[in-house]
Write a protein that holds these residues in place. Structure first.
Motif, short mmCIF file in Angstrom:
data_model
loop_
_atom_site.label_atom_id
_atom_site.label_comp_id
_atom_site.label_asym_id
_atom_site.label_seq_id
_atom_site.Cartn_x
_atom_site.Cartn_y
_atom_site.Cartn_z
N TYR A 67 0.84 -1.19 0.00
CA TYR A 67 0.00 0.00 0.00
C TYR A 67 0.88 1.25 0.00
CZ TYR A 67 -3.33 -3.54 1.54
OH TYR A 67 -4.10 -4.66 1.63
N PHE A 68 0.63 2.14 -0.94
CA PHE A 68 1.38 3.38 -1.07
C PHE A 68 0.44 4.56 -0.94
CE2 PHE A 68 3.97 0.24 -3.11
CZ PHE A 68 5.26 0.63 -2.88
N VAL A 69 0.86 5.56 -0.17
CA VAL A 69 0.12 6.82 -0.03
C VAL A 69 1.07 7.93 -0.41
CG1 VAL A 69 -1.06 8.37 1.55
CG2 VAL A 69 -1.38 5.90 1.76
N ASP A 70 0.68 8.74 -1.38
CA ASP A 70 1.49 9.85 -1.89
C ASP A 70 2.90 9.40 -2.27
OD1 ASP A 70 -0.59 11.70 -1.67
OD2 ASP A 70 -0.12 12.08 0.43
N GLY A 71 3.01 8.23 -2.89
CA GLY A 71 4.29 7.75 -3.42
C GLY A 71 5.20 7.06 -2.43
N ARG A 72 4.76 6.82 -1.18
CA ARG A 72 5.57 6.14 -0.17
C ARG A 72 4.84 4.92 0.35
NH1 ARG A 72 10.70 7.62 -0.49
NH2 ARG A 72 10.85 9.85 -0.73
N MET A 73 5.58 3.81 0.56
CA MET A 73 4.96 2.60 1.09
C MET A 73 4.64 2.81 2.56
SD MET A 73 6.30 -1.35 1.38
CE MET A 73 6.82 -1.44 -0.30
N VAL A 74 3.36 2.56 2.90
CA VAL A 74 2.92 2.74 4.28
C VAL A 74 2.54 1.42 4.95
CG1 VAL A 74 2.16 5.12 3.97
CG2 VAL A 74 0.57 3.25 3.53
N ARG A 75 2.27 0.39 4.14
CA ARG A 75 1.84 -0.88 4.72
C ARG A 75 2.03 -2.01 3.73
NH1 ARG A 75 -4.38 -1.42 6.07
NH2 ARG A 75 -4.48 -3.19 4.70
N MET A 76 2.30 -3.22 4.26
CA MET A 76 2.30 -4.43 3.45
C MET A 76 1.71 -5.54 4.29
SD MET A 76 6.30 -5.39 3.26
CE MET A 76 7.31 -4.23 4.11
N ASP A 77 0.88 -6.37 3.65
CA ASP A 77 0.27 -7.48 4.37
C ASP A 77 -0.14 -8.57 3.38
OD1 ASP A 77 -2.19 -6.73 3.23
OD2 ASP A 77 -2.79 -5.58 4.98
#
Length: 92
Positions: A67-77
């Protein structure tokens, strides 16, 4: 005696040719897509979701979502978790 250096070179090639996953929280989205084979699940103006499925030898496939928000990875699951037990409450 010449076979020993050949075996050593082949072993080194096998070890160094293995690719480790290249992703971390906070990673840039462009770098992630450049270094990993992924499928786009959803993409909007401010967020993106990618799916990657690995097929380890001899085991079941492993799917991960990034999951990316504004071009940065914030979560992975691994996606939505299915419950092990479902308890039904019945009134008498």
């Amino acid at each position: 005696m010449k076979t020993l250096p050949r075996i050593a070179v082949l072993a080194m090639l096998c070890l160094f040719s293995c690719k480790a996953p290249q992703y971390t929280i906070g990673m840039n989205e462009q770098d992630f897509v450049k270094h990993n084979r992924v499928n786009v699940v959803e993409q909007a103006e401010h967020y993106s979701i990618y799916k990657k499925t690995n097929y380890p030898f001899g085991t079941a496939p492993v799917t991960r979502f990034f999951y990316f928000v504004d071009g940065r990875m914030v979560r992975m699951d691994s996606g939505e978790r299915v419950p092990d037990f479902i308890i039904e409450h019945r009134s008498r």
